[in-house]
Enzyme design. Structure first.
Site, PDB file in Angstrom:
ATOM      1  N   LYS A 201       0.889  -1.178   0.000  1.00 49.68           N
ATOM      2  CA  LYS A 201       0.000   0.000   0.000  1.00 49.68           C
ATOM      3  C   LYS A 201       0.918   1.217   0.000  1.00 49.68           C
ATOM      4  O   LYS A 201       0.835   2.098   0.857  1.00 49.68           O
ATOM      5  CB  LYS A 201      -0.911  -0.054   1.247  1.00 49.68           C
ATOM      6  CG  LYS A 201      -2.062   0.935   1.232  1.00 49.68           C
ATOM      7  CD  LYS A 201      -3.181   0.579   0.269  1.00 49.68           C
ATOM      8  CE  LYS A 201      -4.185   1.723   0.191  1.00 49.68           C
ATOM      9  NZ  LYS A 201      -5.229   1.496  -0.831  1.00 49.68           N
ATOM     10  N   ASP A 257      -1.767 -11.963   5.782  1.00 48.33           N
ATOM     11  CA  ASP A 257      -2.722 -12.726   6.592  1.00 48.33           C
ATOM     12  C   ASP A 257      -4.095 -12.714   5.913  1.00 48.33           C
ATOM     13  O   ASP A 257      -4.728 -13.756   5.724  1.00 48.33           O
ATOM     14  CB  ASP A 257      -2.807 -12.097   7.983  1.00 48.33           C
ATOM     15  CG  ASP A 257      -3.805 -12.793   8.891  1.00 48.33           C
ATOM     16  OD1 ASP A 257      -3.873 -14.036   8.843  1.00 48.33           O
ATOM     17  OD2 ASP A 257      -4.526 -12.092   9.639  1.00 48.33           O
ATOM     18  N   ASP A 261      -6.203 -15.907   3.324  1.00 50.64           N
ATOM     19  CA  ASP A 261      -7.504 -16.536   3.618  1.00 50.64           C
ATOM     20  C   ASP A 261      -8.414 -16.394   2.407  1.00 50.64           C
ATOM     21  O   ASP A 261      -9.116 -17.334   2.021  1.00 50.64           O
ATOM     22  CB  ASP A 261      -8.185 -15.870   4.829  1.00 50.64           C
ATOM     23  CG  ASP A 261      -7.811 -16.535   6.154  1.00 50.64           C
ATOM     24  OD1 ASP A 261      -6.728 -17.129   6.238  1.00 50.64           O
ATOM     25  OD2 ASP A 261      -8.622 -16.466   7.102  1.00 50.64           O
TER      26      ASP A 261
HETATM   27  C1  IPM Z   1      -2.738 -17.090  10.656  1.00 55.24           C
HETATM   28  C2  IPM Z   1      -3.661 -16.793  11.793  1.00 55.24           C
HETATM   29  C3  IPM Z   1      -2.907 -16.145  12.944  1.00 55.24           C
HETATM   30  C4  IPM Z   1      -2.292 -14.866  12.407  1.00 55.24           C
HETATM   31  C5  IPM Z   1      -3.761 -15.894  14.185  1.00 55.24           C
HETATM   32  C6  IPM Z   1      -4.338 -17.176  14.728  1.00 55.24           C
HETATM   33  C7  IPM Z   1      -3.041 -15.156  15.269  1.00 55.24           C
HETATM   34  O1  IPM Z   1      -4.718 -16.006  11.355  1.00 55.24           O
HETATM   35  O2  IPM Z   1      -1.774 -17.855  10.858  1.00 55.24           O
HETATM   36  O3  IPM Z   1      -2.963 -16.591   9.565  1.00 55.24           O
HETATM   37  O4  IPM Z   1      -2.932 -13.827  12.417  1.00 55.24           O
HETATM   38  O5  IPM Z   1      -1.149 -14.913  11.940  1.00 55.24           O
HETATM   39 MG    MG Z   2      -4.749 -15.767   9.248  1.00 54.75          MG
END
Ligand code: IPM
Ligand code: MG
Length: 368
Positions: A201, A257, A261
């Site tokens: 960013k 992170d 996902d």
């Molecule tokens: C990940 C998870 C962790 C993070 C959490 C559980 C603290 O979301 O490994 O991506 O944020 O790194």
């Molecule tokens: Mg995560």
């Protein structure tokens, strides 16, 4: 040569998927004549409730002394430290920070036979072969630096601050890691080009301006690898629309992170997503889905993410120790997973099947 592997099953579905990971490790041990010394350690939120600490005192040193670490998941909602933090997260961060595991390697690959869920039903929007990229998430700084706290608590004046630390050293090493990885991969599915996308960013934050500047400096040493830039917000939609364009992406901690996902949707969901936390001396591997307490104890969830974490671990260990049998074992695990998914007879609920977690694990062992 024996290989010492620390197993941290942890909370929720952690122990269930760990069981399947261990099954696969034992199967490759026999098949490839490996000597694996598997050493379990208790840890996590439940362990904290029972013992007043997140893991036994000696566990960190033992992990440090092992050749590789495999983690299930940590955290249950009811287990909190006195300061309100989730109990168990100290294990994850204890390893990531304590062992300087600066590169969080998160592959997104869609295997044949996997129908991903994008709304109510299952669909095949993305084609296997068109989704095969890796995001390298910086893992030791950014918003995760423990430079945070409440300056004022309670009332209308309440104020909390999180400092986002980006350093030249932290950026340089993770960006170099991404370029080195790209060198050894097969390029982007779209055009076979080796490409590293700098995801940041830098149109707003100073930390990202530093990150991008360091990216350019590192990139100059890799003339055979195409440079590419994306702001994190735009990246999230390009990644979904044109996943075939991406080969390796590198980004700061929190962006990585979140993006990974979302990326998991492209590969069939969180039950398919594995990750490695890799430093220069140590590494820890884990499914990235977390402890999912509502599914715990039902033998229901998808063990594939854990089994692919095992595959990444064997591959890394084989490289590090120069043991071809470990790398062969890793390749065999991936083929076995791919075969089971393609056959489609032992899929867990998240992939539209009705196999139990243990049945899906058994199927991979048979395929091996
Ligand atoms: C990940 C998870 C962790 C993070 C959490 C559980 C603290 O979301 O490994 O991506 O944020 O790194
Ligand atoms: Mg995560």
């Amino acid at each position: 040569m024996s290989h010492k592997i620390a197993l941290l099953a942890g909370d929720g579905i952690g122990p269930e998927v760990m069981r399947e990971g261990v099954k696969v490790l034992k199967a490759v041990q026999d098949k490839f004549g490996l000597s694996l010394d598997l050493i379990p350690y208790p840890c996590g939120g439940q362990y904290y409730l029972d013992n007043g600490e997140e893991w036994p005192k000696e566990a960190f040193e033992s992990c440090k002394a092992s050749d590789a670490i495999l983690l299930g998941a940590v955290g249950i909602p009811e287990a909190r430290l006195p300061n309100g933090d989730l109990a168990g997260a100290g294990v994850l961060f204890g390893l990531r920070f304590g062992l300087d595991l600066y590169a969080n390697v998160r592959p997104t690959k869609l295997y044949e036979g996997v129908r991903h869920k994008i709304h109510d039903g299952f669909a095949n929007v993305w084609k296997p072969g068109s989704v095969d990229f890796v995001v390298i998430r910086e893992n030791t700084e950014g918003l995760y630096t423990p430079a945070r706290g409440f300056l004022r608590r309670g009332g209308i004046e309440e104020l909390a601050v999180d400092s986002r630390i980006i350093t030249r050293k932290g950026s340089e090493r993770v960006i170099r890691f991404a370029f080195e990885l790209a060198k050894h991969r097969h390029g982007a599915p779209k055009d076979g080009k080796h490409r590293v996308t700098c995801i940041d960013k830098s149109n707003v934050t100073a930390g990202c301006q530093l990150f991008r500047r360091v990216y350019d400096e590192v990139a100059a040493g890799y003339p055979g690898i195409e440079r590419d830039y994306a702001y994190i917000d735009a990246f999230t939609q390009w990644m979904i629309r044109n996943p075939e364009f991406y080969d390796v992406g590198v980004t700061t901690n929190t962006f990585g992170d979140i993006a990974t996902d979302l990326a998991a949707v492209l590969q069939g969901g969180m039950g398919m997503a594995a990750g490695g936390n890799i430093g220069d001396q140590h590494a820890m591997f884990e499914p990235i889905h977390g402890s999912a307490p509502k599914y715990a104890g039902q033998d229901k969830v998808n063990p594939t993410a854990m089994i692919l974490a095992v595959q990444m671990m064997l591959d890394w260990l084989g490289d590090r120790k120069g043991v071809p049998a470990l790398r062969d074992a890793a390749a065999a695990v991936e083929s076995a997973v791919a075969r089971v998914l393609k056959e489609g007879k032992h899929l867990t609920y998240d992939l539209g099947g009705s196999a139990k977690c243990s049945e899906a694990g058994d199927a991979v062992v048979r395929a091996l």
